[in-house]
Design a protein around this motif. Structure first.
Motif, PDB file in Angstrom:
ATOM      1  N   VAL A   1      94.675 -90.245  99.735  1.00 46.50           N
ATOM      2  CA  VAL A   1      94.122 -90.216 101.091  1.00 46.50           C
ATOM      3  C   VAL A   1      93.297 -88.962 101.334  1.00 46.50           C
ATOM      4  CG1 VAL A   1      95.896 -91.721 102.064  1.00 46.50           C
ATOM      5  CG2 VAL A   1      96.284 -89.257 102.021  1.00 46.50           C
ATOM      6  N   VAL A   2      93.636 -87.866 100.660  1.00 45.78           N
ATOM      7  CA  VAL A   2      92.798 -86.660 100.780  1.00 45.78           C
ATOM      8  C   VAL A   2      91.408 -86.954 100.244  1.00 45.78           C
ATOM      9  CG1 VAL A   2      92.438 -84.337  99.856  1.00 45.78           C
ATOM     10  CG2 VAL A   2      94.679 -84.973 100.758  1.00 45.78           C
ATOM     11  N   GLN A   3      91.350 -87.649  99.109  1.00 48.26           N
ATOM     12  CA  GLN A   3      90.047 -88.020  98.534  1.00 48.26           C
ATOM     13  C   GLN A   3      89.279 -88.973  99.450  1.00 48.26           C
ATOM     14  OE1 GLN A   3      88.761 -86.701  95.825  1.00 48.26           O
ATOM     15  NE2 GLN A   3      90.588 -85.495  95.334  1.00 48.26           N
ATOM     16  N   GLN A   4      90.008 -89.750 100.270  1.00 48.29           N
ATOM     17  CA  GLN A   4      89.356 -90.677 101.201  1.00 48.29           C
ATOM     18  C   GLN A   4      88.903 -89.992 102.493  1.00 48.29           C
ATOM     19  OE1 GLN A   4      88.794 -93.874 100.160  1.00 48.29           O
ATOM     20  NE2 GLN A   4      89.756 -93.144  98.269  1.00 48.29           N
ATOM     21  N   GLY A   5      89.275 -88.725 102.688  1.00 48.23           N
ATOM     22  CA  GLY A   5      88.835 -87.985 103.870  1.00 48.23           C
ATOM     23  C   GLY A   5      89.876 -87.848 104.955  1.00 48.23           C
TER      24      GLY A   5
ATOM     25  N   ARG B   1      93.000 -86.335 107.164  1.00 51.99           N
ATOM     26  CA  ARG B   1      93.495 -84.996 107.480  1.00 51.99           C
ATOM     27  C   ARG B   1      94.968 -84.912 107.058  1.00 51.99           C
ATOM     28  NH1 ARG B   1      89.658 -85.540 111.506  1.00 51.99           N
ATOM     29  NH2 ARG B   1      91.032 -86.887 112.723  1.00 51.99           N
ATOM     30  N   VAL B   2      95.133 -84.674 105.782  1.00 52.99           N
ATOM     31  CA  VAL B   2      96.440 -84.536 105.147  1.00 52.99           C
ATOM     32  C   VAL B   2      96.366 -83.310 104.246  1.00 52.99           C
ATOM     33  CG1 VAL B   2      98.007 -85.593 103.467  1.00 52.99           C
ATOM     34  CG2 VAL B   2      96.982 -86.995 105.252  1.00 52.99           C
ATOM     35  N   PRO B   3      97.395 -82.459 104.221  1.00 50.11           N
ATOM     36  CA  PRO B   3      97.333 -81.256 103.368  1.00 50.11           C
ATOM     37  C   PRO B   3      97.088 -81.615 101.904  1.00 50.11           C
ATOM     38  CG  PRO B   3      99.193 -81.125 104.868  1.00 50.11           C
ATOM     39  CD  PRO B   3      98.640 -82.512 105.011  1.00 50.11           C
ATOM     40  N   ALA B   4      96.098 -80.969 101.295  1.00 50.07           N
ATOM     41  CA  ALA B   4      95.756 -81.244  99.898  1.00 50.07           C
ATOM     42  C   ALA B   4      96.750 -80.549  98.967  1.00 50.07           C
ATOM     43  CB  ALA B   4      94.343 -80.767  99.602  1.00 50.07           C
ATOM     44  N   LEU B   5      97.102 -81.216  97.890  1.00 43.58           N
ATOM     45  CA  LEU B   5      98.020 -80.670  96.899  1.00 43.58           C
ATOM     46  C   LEU B   5      97.305 -79.640  96.034  1.00 43.58           C
ATOM     47  CD1 LEU B   5      99.554 -84.091  95.871  1.00 43.58           C
ATOM     48  CD2 LEU B   5     100.734 -82.328  97.168  1.00 43.58           C
ATOM     49  N   ILE B   6      97.963 -78.518  95.780  1.00 41.25           N
ATOM     50  CA  ILE B   6      97.393 -77.457  94.950  1.00 41.25           C
ATOM     51  C   ILE B   6      97.859 -77.662  93.513  1.00 41.25           C
ATOM     52  CG2 ILE B   6      97.370 -74.967  94.518  1.00 41.25           C
ATOM     53  CD1 ILE B   6      97.739 -74.601  97.548  1.00 41.25           C
ATOM     54  N   PRO B   7      96.933 -77.701  92.544  1.00 46.61           N
ATOM     55  CA  PRO B   7      97.333 -77.933  91.154  1.00 46.61           C
ATOM     56  C   PRO B   7      98.052 -76.732  90.547  1.00 46.61           C
ATOM     57  CG  PRO B   7      94.981 -77.519  91.283  1.00 46.61           C
ATOM     58  CD  PRO B   7      95.469 -77.600  92.693  1.00 46.61           C
ATOM     59  N   ALA B   8      98.994 -77.013  89.664  1.00 47.83           N
ATOM     60  CA  ALA B   8      99.692 -75.965  88.920  1.00 47.83           C
ATOM     61  C   ALA B   8      98.803 -75.489  87.771  1.00 47.83           C
ATOM     62  CB  ALA B   8     101.025 -76.486  88.400  1.00 47.83           C
TER      63      ALA B   8
ATOM     64  N   ALA C   1      98.498 -81.876  79.195  1.00 50.74           N
ATOM     65  CA  ALA C   1      97.089 -81.521  79.097  1.00 50.74           C
ATOM     66  C   ALA C   1      96.817 -80.289  79.939  1.00 50.74           C
ATOM     67  CB  ALA C   1      96.237 -82.684  79.574  1.00 50.74           C
ATOM     68  N   THR C   2      95.928 -79.485  79.466  1.00 50.33           N
ATOM     69  CA  THR C   2      95.613 -78.247  80.182  1.00 50.33           C
ATOM     70  C   THR C   2      94.333 -78.372  80.969  1.00 50.33           C
ATOM     71  OG1 THR C   2      94.480 -77.416  78.212  1.00 50.33           O
ATOM     72  CG2 THR C   2      96.793 -76.818  78.484  1.00 50.33           C
ATOM     73  N   GLY C   3      93.982 -79.598  81.305  1.00 44.57           N
ATOM     74  CA  GLY C   3      92.754 -79.803  82.055  1.00 44.57           C
ATOM     75  C   GLY C   3      92.895 -79.371  83.491  1.00 44.57           C
ATOM     76  N   VAL C   4      91.806 -79.289  84.198  1.00 34.98           N
ATOM     77  CA  VAL C   4      91.791 -78.860  85.587  1.00 34.98           C
ATOM     78  C   VAL C   4      91.718 -80.088  86.452  1.00 34.98           C
ATOM     79  CG1 VAL C   4      90.575 -77.492  87.312  1.00 34.98           C
ATOM     80  CG2 VAL C   4      90.621 -76.748  84.929  1.00 34.98           C
ATOM     81  N   SER C   5      92.477 -80.085  87.528  1.00 33.56           N
ATOM     82  CA  SER C   5      92.482 -81.205  88.452  1.00 33.56           C
ATOM     83  C   SER C   5      91.098 -81.405  89.041  1.00 33.56           C
ATOM     84  CB  SER C   5      93.498 -80.930  89.565  1.00 33.56           C
ATOM     85  OG  SER C   5      93.401 -81.899  90.553  1.00 33.56           O
ATOM     86  N   PRO C   6      90.757 -82.674  89.403  1.00 33.03           N
ATOM     87  CA  PRO C   6      89.442 -82.920  90.008  1.00 33.03           C
ATOM     88  C   PRO C   6      89.212 -82.066  91.240  1.00 33.03           C
ATOM     89  CG  PRO C   6      90.534 -84.953  89.447  1.00 33.03           C
ATOM     90  CD  PRO C   6      91.504 -83.866  89.170  1.00 33.03           C
ATOM     91  N   ALA C   7      90.308 -81.720  91.902  1.00 29.68           N
ATOM     92  CA  ALA C   7      90.137 -80.903  93.100  1.00 29.68           C
ATOM     93  C   ALA C   7      89.951 -79.434  92.767  1.00 29.68           C
ATOM     94  CB  ALA C   7      91.347 -81.069  94.018  1.00 29.68           C
ATOM     95  N   GLY C   8      90.185 -79.066  91.488  1.00 33.91           N
ATOM     96  CA  GLY C   8      90.078 -77.673  91.091  1.00 33.91           C
ATOM     97  C   GLY C   8      91.211 -76.860  91.667  1.00 33.91           C
TER      98      GLY C   8
ATOM     99  N   LYS D   1      90.654 -79.252  99.096  1.00 35.48           N
ATOM    100  CA  LYS D   1      89.528 -79.787  99.865  1.00 35.48           C
ATOM    101  C   LYS D   1      89.897 -79.840 101.335  1.00 35.48           C
ATOM    102  CE  LYS D   1      87.436 -82.607  96.285  1.00 35.48           C
ATOM    103  NZ  LYS D   1      86.920 -83.897  95.943  1.00 35.48           N
ATOM    104  N   ARG D   2      88.939 -79.509 102.166  1.00 36.96           N
ATOM    105  CA  ARG D   2      89.167 -79.660 103.595  1.00 36.96           C
ATOM    106  C   ARG D   2      88.874 -81.089 104.000  1.00 36.96           C
ATOM    107  NH1 ARG D   2      86.876 -74.359 106.786  1.00 36.96           N
ATOM    108  NH2 ARG D   2      88.162 -72.808 105.742  1.00 36.96           N
ATOM    109  N   ALA D   3      89.680 -81.582 104.938  1.00 36.11           N
ATOM    110  CA  ALA D   3      89.466 -82.945 105.379  1.00 36.11           C
ATOM    111  C   ALA D   3      88.152 -83.029 106.154  1.00 36.11           C
ATOM    112  CB  ALA D   3      90.626 -83.384 106.272  1.00 36.11           C
ATOM    113  N   ALA D   4      87.516 -84.178 106.028  1.00 39.46           N
ATOM    114  CA  ALA D   4      86.245 -84.383 106.721  1.00 39.46           C
ATOM    115  C   ALA D   4      86.477 -84.438 108.219  1.00 39.46           C
ATOM    116  CB  ALA D   4      85.615 -85.686 106.227  1.00 39.46           C
ATOM    117  N   GLN D   5      85.543 -83.887 108.968  1.00 40.36           N
ATOM    118  CA  GLN D   5      85.635 -83.927 110.417  1.00 40.36           C
ATOM    119  C   GLN D   5      85.482 -85.368 110.877  1.00 40.36           C
ATOM    120  OE1 GLN D   5      86.144 -81.370 112.420  1.00 40.36           O
ATOM    121  NE2 GLN D   5      86.194 -79.769 110.882  1.00 40.36           N
ATOM    122  N   SER D   6      86.222 -85.741 111.887  1.00 37.04           N
ATOM    123  CA  SER D   6      86.127 -87.101 112.404  1.00 37.04           C
ATOM    124  C   SER D   6      84.784 -87.286 113.094  1.00 37.04           C
ATOM    125  CB  SER D   6      87.281 -87.350 113.384  1.00 37.04           C
ATOM    126  OG  SER D   6      87.163 -88.620 113.926  1.00 37.04           O
ATOM    127  N   LYS D   7      84.013 -88.274 112.614  1.00 41.33           N
ATOM    128  CA  LYS D   7      82.680 -88.528 113.176  1.00 41.33           C
ATOM    129  C   LYS D   7      82.776 -89.293 114.491  1.00 41.33           C
ATOM    130  CE  LYS D   7      80.314 -88.442 108.714  1.00 41.33           C
ATOM    131  NZ  LYS D   7      79.489 -89.188 107.763  1.00 41.33           N
TER     132      LYS D   7
END
Length: 659
Positions: A93-97, A99-106, A607-614, A618-624
């Protein structure tokens, strides 16, 4: 520390004293694991404060101060598979925009840390303020934010390995359960006629049971079966515990928090719970408030005529009566003599305006467009497939191999068993039926719990048997190795003597005989493969010896060494010049007990890759979409917020901020 499995800590084992308030404490083992979890993230923590805990379930929330700002550390109390379902939804849902707290990658790129048999997550700490309860505007803000969350959750399919959670197909069963349990309340009141609330319950229980049965018939005749057949991703997920504490105003609008209990369902089930609980708090079913809350939700996540009809049916179910009076199953005498009468009178007084309010709302049906639900076969739970909109990286979302623990379903079965054990006045038929269900669930749990124990016991038993067999068969192994060396040597020596006789009889010349005597081709080399040299030896071995032979056979290197030594000894004996037909017995090597390697527990590579969110959230998109709600004063009857008038007041202090 890795062996410690987190379990509920509301009661301590043995004679340990129970702390006065576990809601604001966690066991030292949990604190130690929390420190290890924080080290898995790229941050420096200066302080950690416990905000709240769930001692009866095994969860907790901390506010941590870091070099990257204040953050939230949360221990999810459900099983890792079930928690993975909600963690995946939060990322989706964060990727969909939303307003939910985004998870921080380890540090390893995963959006969670698995430790202590549970999942842990870290998010930024968002400054939030609850919506106002005083007027309709606050309720409308809450409903609009709920509609946004539901709209963003559509299309979600969880990662592989997650335990699916769905209530979409369970509506008829839920209605049946309410009707059945209200019938049990009648039997309970009859059994305890001397209690204070018995007569009052018997006066209204028939009416509420009738409401539940009628609602079930209306649901079956509605569009619900066709709506459910559309499948889970079509509808999205519900929060299940949505209210003024889990929906709060923050940057850009209303934020939805505490998503660890999400489940597939018709989304307006959350809206129904919010409306009915608000009416219960107000003490009156107010049509203005109900209509305003539904319209605000409709602006964010449009309803159709079929959805509106099912929403009205769900509100007609005696949900509040069942929710408050079911407490009698746990301690009937105490509850019926103390709290039940006051609670019942308040529920009955509130419900006097319920029928008229629902009738007025039904007139709004024409405002909603009809939906399109093509008839499909009877809905069954869909097979989990990869989402078309979200490709889950299995390395970043894989769980560790889990030890079988007591499941949530079994825990609920046990609670039901305790509930029903209190109901001594139930009819024999109903008792037998309920206990059959509990017994069946208990048997399933016993199988699951003992399966792992049986496997471990079998492994240890097999290991002990192998050791004993190896010890007993040491002598037999030595004899077998000696036979494998001596017998071929004897055969070689006999053949050498036979050939000498032939040479004497058929020799044509001394030179030819001399050449034949020293020819290496006359020596028969024994087989040096890892197989046993003879079948006769195998047949004479006793069952205990067979186990020893099996252990020896699993070690080809040690066998090959003894075989190579045997071939050298045989070659040497065959090359002796003056054997005179007698076999020379070579020295036999001492049998060395092969070391049995313990199986190495393999853990999946991360895997030692980086999450797509880095590393940045990400900040949630403002409601239009702009929405404004008219300020409507609350009804003349003030909302009763006194804890004493409401059963089951939750412990703990509600604090500001995201959890």
């Amino acid at each position: 520390m890795e062996q410690y499995l987190i379990v509920p800590w509301d009661t301590r084992s043995g004679s340990e004293p129970t702390p006065v308030d576990w809601d604001m404490q966690v066991p030292p083992e949990i604190d130690a694991i929390a420190e290890l979890v924080m080290k898995q993230y790229d941050m420096t923590v200066s302080s950690r404060t416990l905000i709240t805990s769930k001692p009866d379930k095994g969860g907790a929330i901390w506010r941590i101060e870091t070099n990257k700002g204040p953050r939230s550390l949360k221990l999810l109390h459900r099983t890792p598979e079930r928690s993975l379902f909600s963690v995946g939804l939060q990322e989706y849902v964060v990727q969909q925009g939303a307003r939910v707290p985004a998870l921080i990658p380890a540090k390893d790129g995963k959006l969670f840390v698995e430790m202590g048999g549970k999942l842990w997550i870290v998010t930024d700490w968002i400054a939030l303020t609850p919506a106002t309860k005083v007027d309709l505007v606050g309720a409308q803000e809450l409903c609009y934010g709920l509609g946004e969350f539901h709209r963003h959750s559509k299309g979600y399919v969880p990662p592989f390995g997650a335990k699916n959670s769905s209530r979409l197909y369970r509506w008829p069963n839920y209605y049946q359960k309410i009707a059945k349990k209200i019938g049990w309340m009648r039997e309970m009141a009859k059994a305890y006629r001397d209690t204070v609330a018995s007569a009052s319950i018997l006066a209204v229980v028939d009416q509420y049971e009738k409401q539940a049965i009628e609602s079930l018939e209306r649901l079956k005749a509605s569009a619900y079966p066709r709506m459910a057949s559309m499948g889970e991703p079509y509808w999205g997920l519900v929060h299940q515990d949505y209210g003024w504490s889990n929906g709060q105003n923050g940057p850009g609008g209303l934020w939805v928090i505490d998503l660890d209990g999400v489940s597939y369902d018709l989304p307006f089930r959350d809206l129904r719970k919010l409306i009915t609980s608000t009416m219960d708090d107000m003490g009156v079913w107010d049509t203005t408030w109900m209509r305003g809350m539904i319209e605000a939700y409709h602006q964010a996540n449009p309803l159709d005529a079929e959805s509106f009809e099912v929403l009205l049916i769900d509100m007609a179910v005696p949900n509040e009566f069942y929710k408050h009076l079911k407490e009698m199953f746990f301690d009937p005498i105490t509850f019926l003599n103390t709290e039940a009468e006051a609670i019942l009178q308040r529920v009955v007084a509130t419900d006097q305006s319920k029928a008229q309010a629902l009738a007025d709302l039904a007139k709004d049906m024409s405002k909603y467009k009809p939906g399109s639900y093509e008839p499909k076969p009877v809905a069954v739970e869909a097979t989990r497939v990869p989402s078309e909109t979200k490709a889950w990286d299995q390395k970043s979302w894989g769980l560790q191999p889990q030890q079988k623990q007591r499941s949530e379903s079994v825990a609920s079965a046990v609670s039901e068993e305790n509930t029903e054990s209190m109901a001594g006045a139930f009819s024999k038929e109903k008792k037998a039926e309920s206990f059959k269900v509990v017994k069946k669930k208990a048997k399933q749990e016993a199988k699951q719990e003992t399966k792992q124990e049986t496997k471990q016991e079998a492994k240890q038993e097999a290991k002990q048997e192998a050791k004993a067999a190896d010890k007993k068969g040491k002598k037999e192994k030595q004899e077998q190795e000696a036979q494998s060396v001596v017998k071929p040597a004897k055969r070689v020596a006999v053949e050498v003597s036979d050939r000498k006789k032939e040479e004497k009889e058929k020799a044509e010349s001394p030179q030819k005989a001399g050449r034949r005597k020293g020819t290496a081709s006359n020596v028969i080399q024994p087989q040096t493969s890892g197989k046993a040299p003879s079948n006769k030896a195998k047949q004479t071995v006793a069952p205990a010896k067979k186990k020893a032979a099996t252990v020896a056979k699993a070690k080809p290197n040690s066998w090959k060494k003894s075989g190579a030594g045997a071939s050298k000894a045989v070659a040497k004996s065959a090359a002796l010049p003056n054997t005179k037909g007698k076999a020379v017995k070579p020295a036999v090597k001492k049998a060395v007990k092969p070391a049995v390697k313990k199986p190495v527990k393999q853990t999946p590579k991360v895997a030692t890759g980086v999450s797509p969110a880095g590393n940045k959230t990400k900040r949630a998109a403002q409601s239009k979409s702009k929405h404004s709600f008219k300020k409507v004063a609350a009804p003349s009857k003030k909302m009763n917020n006194a804890v004493s008038s409401k059963p089951n007041a939750k412990k703990g202090v509600k604090t500001k901020g995201v959890r």
